[in-house]
Design a protein around this motif. Structure first.
Motif, PDB file in Angstrom:
ATOM      1  N   LEU A  92      51.361  64.830  53.102  1.00 47.87           N
ATOM      2  CA  LEU A  92      52.127  63.850  53.869  1.00 47.87           C
ATOM      3  C   LEU A  92      52.402  62.602  53.048  1.00 47.87           C
ATOM      4  CD1 LEU A  92      50.382  64.078  57.374  1.00 47.87           C
ATOM      5  CD2 LEU A  92      52.588  65.017  56.704  1.00 47.87           C
ATOM      6  N   ASP A  93      51.411  62.175  52.251  1.00 47.28           N
ATOM      7  CA  ASP A  93      51.596  61.012  51.386  1.00 47.28           C
ATOM      8  C   ASP A  93      52.687  61.268  50.352  1.00 47.28           C
ATOM      9  OD1 ASP A  93      49.632  59.679  52.763  1.00 47.28           O
ATOM     10  OD2 ASP A  93      48.033  60.168  51.337  1.00 47.28           O
ATOM     11  N   LYS A 141      56.090  61.047  52.020  1.00 52.59           N
ATOM     12  CA  LYS A 141      56.490  59.658  52.247  1.00 52.59           C
ATOM     13  C   LYS A 141      57.006  59.017  50.966  1.00 52.59           C
ATOM     14  CE  LYS A 141      53.291  58.871  56.094  1.00 52.59           C
ATOM     15  NZ  LYS A 141      52.087  58.125  56.538  1.00 52.59           N
ATOM     16  N   LYS A 154      58.678  54.395  63.885  1.00 54.02           N
ATOM     17  CA  LYS A 154      59.425  53.615  62.905  1.00 54.02           C
ATOM     18  C   LYS A 154      60.561  52.848  63.581  1.00 54.02           C
ATOM     19  CE  LYS A 154      58.496  56.482  58.848  1.00 54.02           C
ATOM     20  NZ  LYS A 154      59.095  57.305  57.779  1.00 54.02           N
ATOM     21  N   LYS A 195      56.877  49.336  62.000  1.00 56.63           N
ATOM     22  CA  LYS A 195      56.451  50.070  63.183  1.00 56.63           C
ATOM     23  C   LYS A 195      56.755  49.252  64.443  1.00 56.63           C
ATOM     24  CE  LYS A 195      54.547  53.683  61.167  1.00 56.63           C
ATOM     25  NZ  LYS A 195      54.952  55.071  61.421  1.00 56.63           N
ATOM     26  N   ASP A 216      58.455  64.087  62.946  1.00 56.60           N
ATOM     27  CA  ASP A 216      57.854  63.731  61.659  1.00 56.60           C
ATOM     28  C   ASP A 216      56.440  64.304  61.619  1.00 56.60           C
ATOM     29  OD1 ASP A 216      56.248  61.632  59.837  1.00 56.60           O
ATOM     30  OD2 ASP A 216      58.360  61.584  59.264  1.00 56.60           O
ATOM     31  N   GLU A 266      49.511  64.097  63.337  1.00 55.25           N
ATOM     32  CA  GLU A 266      48.417  63.688  62.451  1.00 55.25           C
ATOM     33  C   GLU A 266      47.085  63.643  63.197  1.00 55.25           C
ATOM     34  OE1 GLU A 266      47.606  60.216  59.094  1.00 55.25           O
ATOM     35  OE2 GLU A 266      49.153  59.949  60.597  1.00 55.25           O
ATOM     36  N   ASP A 267      47.120  63.249  64.485  1.00 59.34           N
ATOM     37  CA  ASP A 267      45.907  63.191  65.304  1.00 59.34           C
ATOM     38  C   ASP A 267      45.476  64.613  65.666  1.00 59.34           C
ATOM     39  OD1 ASP A 267      44.192  63.022  67.715  1.00 59.34           O
ATOM     40  OD2 ASP A 267      44.636  60.888  67.568  1.00 59.34           O
ATOM     41  N   LYS A 311      46.920  65.694  54.573  1.00 59.61           N
ATOM     42  CA  LYS A 311      47.157  64.253  54.438  1.00 59.61           C
ATOM     43  C   LYS A 311      47.757  63.936  53.073  1.00 59.61           C
ATOM     44  CE  LYS A 311      44.931  59.746  54.926  1.00 59.61           C
ATOM     45  NZ  LYS A 311      45.591  59.203  53.740  1.00 59.61           N
ATOM     46  N   ASP A 318      53.897  62.787  60.937  1.00 58.60           N
ATOM     47  CA  ASP A 318      52.970  61.822  61.522  1.00 58.60           C
ATOM     48  C   ASP A 318      52.731  62.108  63.001  1.00 58.60           C
ATOM     49  OD1 ASP A 318      52.762  60.550  59.130  1.00 58.60           O
ATOM     50  OD2 ASP A 318      54.205  58.966  59.602  1.00 58.60           O
ATOM     51  N   ASP A 319      53.687  62.794  63.662  1.00 59.08           N
ATOM     52  CA  ASP A 319      53.545  63.070  65.092  1.00 59.08           C
ATOM     53  C   ASP A 319      52.345  63.964  65.397  1.00 59.08           C
ATOM     54  OD1 ASP A 319      55.808  61.604  65.393  1.00 59.08           O
ATOM     55  OD2 ASP A 319      57.152  63.305  65.733  1.00 59.08           O
TER      56      ASP A 319
END
Length: 280
Positions: A130-131, A134, A253, A242, A34, A39-40, A127, A36-37
């Motif tokens: 990504l929103d 989702k 998830k 989560k 995903d 995102e950092d 970002k 999100d993986d």
């Protein structure tokens, strides 16, 4: 500007195109499940061959696997240079025209193989995208839930439709006992029969959750068992919750944890959570 390593923005751009992406850290391949993986901006996360999420340093990524194609840093930089140019002006017009033609051919080849719609974007834009993804995923989940309430009746001999749960009842089939959600039903050419394509939900010696199987409809029966339907309801209602992966400490998830291989710590933890939610 030439990239020094595959950072989270570069990897995120590939993930946003919707194609399968893996990173190679020098010891093994990790699947990016995903956006999100990554995102950092310092560390990313990927799923290993056992279904566990592993943390990795972007600076250790030696190459990517994008839609089955290997992309190392040199290839990526060449592709970006071919797409956007290096900013230097050519002195001779004839030479410039020839190089432009070569660049166009290289760009087309690269885009066809492993670089669909790549462009440099800021972290804020990433970002925002990504929103949007989702939100679109939630809308698709709502549509899927609506489909489950509208079984298809087209005069065939089967009693299930897209969105229903089916089970393979053919004892001689290697995938006997597999169970999953029907994604598509189609007639074979020449009126030789009808097949259903379903995404596997359970595990067996020849199949696992997430596999896509195609079987003739006479091998399948609809599943109406209370436990199976209750599990599907729990996934739909609580799938976005989560849960912490005991091995990595990263939260994933709940629905993804239920798809992990049986026996793993994250699967056992998700199963306990599922049993609690089912009793509510």
């Amino acid at each position: 500007m030439e990239a020094k390593y595959f950072n989270n923005v570069i990897i995120g751009q590939f993930v946003l195109t919707g194609v399968p992406v893996k990173v190679y850290t020098g010891t093994r391949y990790l699947t990016i499940t995903d956006a999100d993986d990554v995102e950092d901006p310092t560390f990313g996360f990927g799923m290993d061959e056992d279904g566990d999420m592993q943390r990795f340093d972007y600076r250790n990524v030696m190459e990517l696997i994008v839609s089955g194609n290997r992309v190392d840093l040199e290839t990526y930089n060449k592709g970006m240079e071919a797409k956007f140019g290096n900013g230097e002006e050519e002195e001779e017009e004839d030479k410039e025209e020839e190089e432009k033609e070569d660049d166009k051919e290289d760009e087309a080849e690269l885009k066809d193989h492993f670089m669909p719609s790549i462009k440099e974007i800021s972290k804020d834009v990433l970002k925002a995208k990504l929103d949007v993804i989702k939100k679109q995923k939630k809308e698709l989940d709502d549509e899927e839930a609506a489909l489950k309430k509208e079984p298809i009746d087209e005069g065939h001999n089967y009693t299930f439709g897209v969105g229903d749960i089916v089970k393979n009842r053919n004892n001689s089939c290697p995938h006997h006992g597999s169970m999953g959600v029907v994604k598509k039903i189609m007639d074979l050419p020449g009126d030789v029969g009808t097949v259903a394509i379903y995404t596997v939900m359970n595990s067996g010696s020849t199949y696992k959750p997430g596999d896509s199987l195609t079987k003739t409809v006479d091998q399948l029966i609809p599943v109406t068992a209370v436990d199976s339907l209750e599990e599907l309801d729990v996934r739909d209602v609580h799938g976005d919750k989560k849960i912490e992966n005991p091995k990595t400490g990263k939260k994933i998830k709940f629905s993804s944890a239920l798809k992990a291989p049986k026996g793993t710590k994250v699967y056992n933890k998700a199963r306990k959570m599922y049993n609690r939610l089912k009793e509510k």
